[in-house]
Design a protein around this motif. Structure first.
Motif, PDB file in Angstrom:
ATOM      1  N   GLU A 208       0.891  -1.097   0.020  1.00  0.00           N
ATOM      2  CA  GLU A 208       0.006  -0.053   0.113  1.00  0.00           C
ATOM      3  C   GLU A 208       0.939   1.183  -0.068  1.00  0.00           C
ATOM      4  O   GLU A 208       0.200   2.195  -0.270  1.00  0.00           O
ATOM      5  CB  GLU A 208      -0.932   0.044   1.307  1.00  0.00           C
ATOM      6  CG  GLU A 208      -1.892  -1.074   1.390  1.00  0.00           C
ATOM      7  CD  GLU A 208      -2.559  -1.360   2.657  1.00  0.00           C
ATOM      8  OE1 GLU A 208      -2.298  -0.385   3.555  1.00  0.00           O
ATOM      9  OE2 GLU A 208      -3.209  -2.138   3.096  1.00  0.00           O
ATOM     10  N   ASN A 211       4.563   4.447  -4.094  1.00  0.00           N
ATOM     11  CA  ASN A 211       3.962   5.254  -4.963  1.00  0.00           C
ATOM     12  C   ASN A 211       4.637   5.697  -6.195  1.00  0.00           C
ATOM     13  O   ASN A 211       4.781   6.907  -6.455  1.00  0.00           O
ATOM     14  CB  ASN A 211       3.889   6.665  -3.636  1.00  0.00           C
ATOM     15  CG  ASN A 211       5.173   6.789  -3.215  1.00  0.00           C
ATOM     16  OD1 ASN A 211       6.230   6.218  -3.840  1.00  0.00           O
ATOM     17  ND2 ASN A 211       5.369   7.672  -2.406  1.00  0.00           N
ATOM     18  N   GLU A 236      -3.065  -4.759  -5.813  1.00  0.00           N
ATOM     19  CA  GLU A 236      -2.615  -3.844  -4.342  1.00  0.00           C
ATOM     20  C   GLU A 236      -1.811  -2.828  -4.655  1.00  0.00           C
ATOM     21  O   GLU A 236      -1.701  -1.781  -3.788  1.00  0.00           O
ATOM     22  CB  GLU A 236      -2.219  -4.732  -3.236  1.00  0.00           C
ATOM     23  CG  GLU A 236      -3.119  -5.856  -2.670  1.00  0.00           C
ATOM     24  CD  GLU A 236      -4.253  -5.295  -2.232  1.00  0.00           C
ATOM     25  OE1 GLU A 236      -4.565  -4.303  -1.678  1.00  0.00           O
ATOM     26  OE2 GLU A 236      -5.655  -5.728  -2.489  1.00  0.00           O
ATOM     27  N   LYS A 238      -0.760   0.760  -6.535  1.00  0.00           N
ATOM     28  CA  LYS A 238      -1.240   1.576  -7.403  1.00  0.00           C
ATOM     29  C   LYS A 238      -0.392   1.974  -8.264  1.00  0.00           C
ATOM     30  O   LYS A 238       0.965   1.728  -8.355  1.00  0.00           O
ATOM     31  CB  LYS A 238      -1.367   2.977  -6.476  1.00  0.00           C
ATOM     32  CG  LYS A 238      -2.415   2.884  -5.345  1.00  0.00           C
ATOM     33  CD  LYS A 238      -2.578   4.100  -4.663  1.00  0.00           C
ATOM     34  CE  LYS A 238      -1.358   4.608  -4.005  1.00  0.00           C
ATOM     35  NZ  LYS A 238      -0.861   3.715  -2.918  1.00  0.00           N
ATOM     36  N   ASN A 239      -0.865   2.075  -9.702  1.00  0.00           N
ATOM     37  CA  ASN A 239      -0.144   2.385 -10.957  1.00  0.00           C
ATOM     38  C   ASN A 239       0.779   1.295 -11.080  1.00  0.00           C
ATOM     39  O   ASN A 239       2.131   1.498 -11.419  1.00  0.00           O
ATOM     40  CB  ASN A 239       0.449   3.726 -10.671  1.00  0.00           C
ATOM     41  CG  ASN A 239       1.191   4.379 -12.150  1.00  0.00           C
ATOM     42  OD1 ASN A 239       0.850   3.790 -13.224  1.00  0.00           O
ATOM     43  ND2 ASN A 239       2.086   5.258 -11.775  1.00  0.00           N
ATOM     44  N   SER A 240       0.385  -0.044 -11.125  1.00  0.00           N
ATOM     45  CA  SER A 240       1.311  -1.119 -11.434  1.00  0.00           C
ATOM     46  C   SER A 240       0.690  -1.882 -12.941  1.00  0.00           C
ATOM     47  O   SER A 240      -0.427  -1.692 -13.159  1.00  0.00           O
ATOM     48  CB  SER A 240       1.173  -2.153 -10.371  1.00  0.00           C
ATOM     49  OG  SER A 240       0.238  -2.566 -10.167  1.00  0.00           O
TER      50      SER A 240
END
Length: 270
Positions: A208, A211, A236, A238-240
């Motif tokens: 989490e 970033n 889970e 972000k931006n992956s």
């Protein structure tokens, strides 16, 4: 160019720095139970493409010092931070395979991604390599306990057995022997301690905290870090982005090296 970086007063980490004047830097963390040399076919090609490739040997493995302790994800992440600080690395892509991927994730969470602009995970052992309550996607913990017991009883045979699970595609016996020799360079106690770490520790909360843009490369035939782990990471983080490797097991950086190198460099240049 190879040299040592002191990460603790009595512990030095070996660093291989290829093409130090390269246009962009990739810091590679290898998987268990290998060394930075596992990325040979990335170092060969990516340095020729103008990238600076830095490979580190995790403590206890390869040419690094082999202390009796210090094999938790926190300590391994702190070792990476020491390398980043001493080399004054900035705007890098941090890449990690297997346990090295888990270490990279812990680094991002524990050190707020210091110096890292992009993260790349290759068959990463995250968020948990083993099955847990409410997490049925990993290996049975007993399988890892067997690896640990094999390390203490007959490490060469354990490494042979593990090597049989590493790759999906058929490889030559000399190449298989090469992977085997990389594993033998490690200390037995480090091999067992790291296996205990990836059996017992987890990184659910760490995901989490990532970033930066993240690339997830994972072999669909992976018998070590099962493919559902990659799907969980993609959900889970972000931006992956998840790229499945249809003809690879755990050693996707070798089995589909052309695709691997292409996906990684395109991601870096985005």
């Amino acid at each position: 160019m190879g040299y040592y970086v002191r990460v603790e007063p009595d512990v030095k980490i070996y660093v291989e720095d290829i093409n130090p004047t390269g246009k962009k830097t990739i810091l590679f963390i290898h998987g268990w139970p290998l060394s930075h040399m596992a990325y040979e076919y990335q170092f060969d090609k990516l340095s020729q493409m103008g990238y600076r490739c830095i490979g580190i040997d995790t403590r206890g493995f390869g040419k690094s010092d082999k202390p009796e302790s210090g094999y938790s994800y926190n300590r391994l992440a702190d070792d990476v931070r020491a390398v980043v600080d001493i080399l004054e690395l900035q705007d890098i892509t941090l890449g990690g395979h297997s346990m090295g991927g888990a270490t990279a994730i812990r680094y991002m969470a524990r050190h707020n991604g210091c110096g890292v602009s992009k993260l790349a995970l290759f068959g990463a052992a995250a968020p948990s390599l083993t099955m847990r309550k409410d997490f049925p996607y990993g290996l049975p913990k007993e399988d890892v306990t067997t690896l640990i017991e094999g390390t203490y009883n007959d490490r060469p045979q354990m490494l042979r057995n593990f090597g049989d699970q590493l790759l999906f595609q058929h490889v030559t016996q000399p190449l298989s022997d090469w992977f085997f020799q990389l594993g033998l360079e490690a200390a037995g106690w480090a091999t067992a301690a790291c296996a205990t770490t990836f059996r017992d520790e987890s990184l659910f909360k760490d995901l989490e905290k990532i970033n930066v843009p993240t690339l997830i490369l994972h072999g669909i035939h992976d018998k070590v870090c099962l493919f559902p782990l990659a799907e969980v990471m993609q959900r889970e983080i972000k931006n992956s982005k998840l790229v499945p490797f249809e003809y690879s097991g755990h050693g996707l950086f070798y089995e589909e090296q052309a695709k691997f190198n292409k996906e990684l460099t395109e991601f870096i240049e985005e």
